[in-house]
Scaffold this active site. Structure first.
Site, PDB file in Angstrom:
ATOM      1  N   HIS A 158       0.848  -1.181   0.000  1.00  0.00           N
ATOM      2  CA  HIS A 158       0.000   0.000   0.000  1.00  0.00           C
ATOM      3  C   HIS A 158       0.887   1.235   0.000  1.00  0.00           C
ATOM      4  CE1 HIS A 158      -3.059   2.911   1.284  1.00  0.00           C
ATOM      5  NE2 HIS A 158      -3.952   2.018   0.897  1.00  0.00           N
ATOM      6  N   ASP A 187      -7.753  -4.843   0.072  1.00  0.00           N
ATOM      7  CA  ASP A 187      -8.223  -5.620  -1.071  1.00  0.00           C
ATOM      8  C   ASP A 187      -7.982  -7.110  -0.909  1.00  0.00           C
ATOM      9  OD1 ASP A 187      -9.080  -3.365  -2.615  1.00  0.00           O
ATOM     10  OD2 ASP A 187      -6.978  -2.929  -3.024  1.00  0.00           O
TER      11      ASP A 187
END
EC number: 2.3.3.16
Length: 372
Positions: free
Chosen positions: A254, A308
């Site tokens: 991320h 996700d």
């Protein structure tokens, strides 16, 4: 002039909406920990918090729930568009166009921005569900005003009332995706809003940005990865081959978090519960093994599972097909988009960044005959 590709580490506004501590893996909505909100709150209450800056009292919460329920129906022209659109259309294209159509006919300029935000938030699940039912040649299910936002979404999608676990998992999933500070789609909304365009146009920009696979598509890629692996016994070999060939492990890493994404921590537990109920536990076991081995190897570089990683598995278990995942994401992120739009417009400044010119100067014009 310093070049900051992707505007990395460039702040464009001050905010009181969301705070992220990427090093410690913490996320706060209006100062409240995402862990507390996921455990004790719900979609409607957290939406009120993000829009208005405080937790509602019982009357304020009742009023918001009623307004959200009132606004779920779609105008007939939007229903006809959904029925007539190609069945193989990208769901994000359908959502983007339907929201734009709503904006064309919404002449209620006397409404406050928050009222329009509620209206769009209420209608997005209806748009998605109607399209899903239509492309499957099934009768559309009208909204049920007695159900919560999350319950009604699943009811319209599948035509039956969800179980308590389904309702809770859906509610938490939407809550966790509501806002995440200045991501690509939120920034896209603000670029449009800063021109003093309308809120529908601004939201359409957000939907368009979220459609991109680098933003809203990673959850489906993570799910495909688990399906491709098939069995937890295949995980280690799969990961080593991927890493040795220079490929990414989907759902890892991320831009902000240098540790485990707090949203992924929460979704992991709900993924375990919902996959058991839906007979998909083998996929959870694969995901858990990928999580374990991937974190051990990539964690040394500050690369861990992001939201996700488990979100696709959760959405799939709830009955959403992979091409619908970005629309589910949008049905939640609409709260954050509209909150940031309203916050930015309180002290608006047209967003106009610079580019560093690298081309030639003073080139001589040559007529087309000489160019031949």
């Amino acid at each position: 002039m310093e070049l900051k590709k992707g505007l990395e580490d460039i702040a464009i506004k001050e905010t009181e909406i969301t705070y992220i501590d990427g090093n410690l893996g913490r996320l706060y909505y209006r100062g409240y920990s995402i862990f507390d909100l996921a455990e004790f709150s719900n979609f409607e209450e957290t939406a009120y918090l993000i829009w208005f800056g405080k937790l509602p009292n019982s009357r304020e919460l009742k009023d918001l729930k009623e307004k959200l329920a009132e606004e779920r129906n779609l105008p007939e022209y939007v229903v006809q568009f959904i029925k007539n659109v190609r069945k193989d259309a990208n769901p994000m294209d359908v959502l983007r166009t339907a929201i734009s159509m709503l904006g064309i006919e919404d002449e209620s300029n006397k409404e406050e921005l928050w009222e329009k935000a509620v209206k769009i938030t209420s209608k997005i699940p209806t748009i998605i569900s109607f399209f899903v039912r239509t492309r499957k040649n099934l009768d559309i299910i009208e909204p049920d005003s007695s159900l919560s936002h999350a319950e009604n979404f699943l009811y319209m999608l599948k035509g039956e009332k969800p179980s308590n676990l389904e309702s809770k998992v859906m509610d938490v999933s939407l809550l966790l995706h509501m806002d995440h500070e200045m991501n690509a789609s939120t920034f896209a909304c603000l670029v449009v809003a800063s021109t003093l365009s309308d809120i529908y146009s601004s939201v359409v920009a957000g939907v368009s940005a979220l459609k991109g696979p680098l933003h809203g598509g990673a959850n489906s890629e993570a799910l495909k990865q688990f399906m491709e692996i098939g069995n937890k016994d295949n995980v280690e070999e799969y990961i080593m081959k991927k890493l040795e060939s220079g490929h990414r492990i989907m759902g890892f890493g991320h831009r902000i978090y240098k540790t485990y994404d707090p949203r992924a921590k929460i979704l992991k537990e709900y993924a375990k519960m919902i996959t058991k109920e839906k007979g998909l536990y083998n996929l959870y076991e694969v995901a858990e093994k990928v999580d374990e081995i991937g974190s051990r190897i990539l964690g040394k570089k500050g690369i861990y599972p992001n939201v996700d990683f488990y979100a696709g598995l959760v959405f799939y278990s709830l009955g959403f097909e992979p091409d619908l995942f970005p629309t589910v994401f949008a049905s939640s992120r609409i709260v954050g988009w509209t909150a940031h739009i309203m916050e930015y417009l309180k002290d608006n400044k047209l967003i106009r960044p610079k580019a560093i010119y690298k081309g030639e100067i003073g080139r001589k014009y040559i007529g087309i005959q000489e160019r031949e």
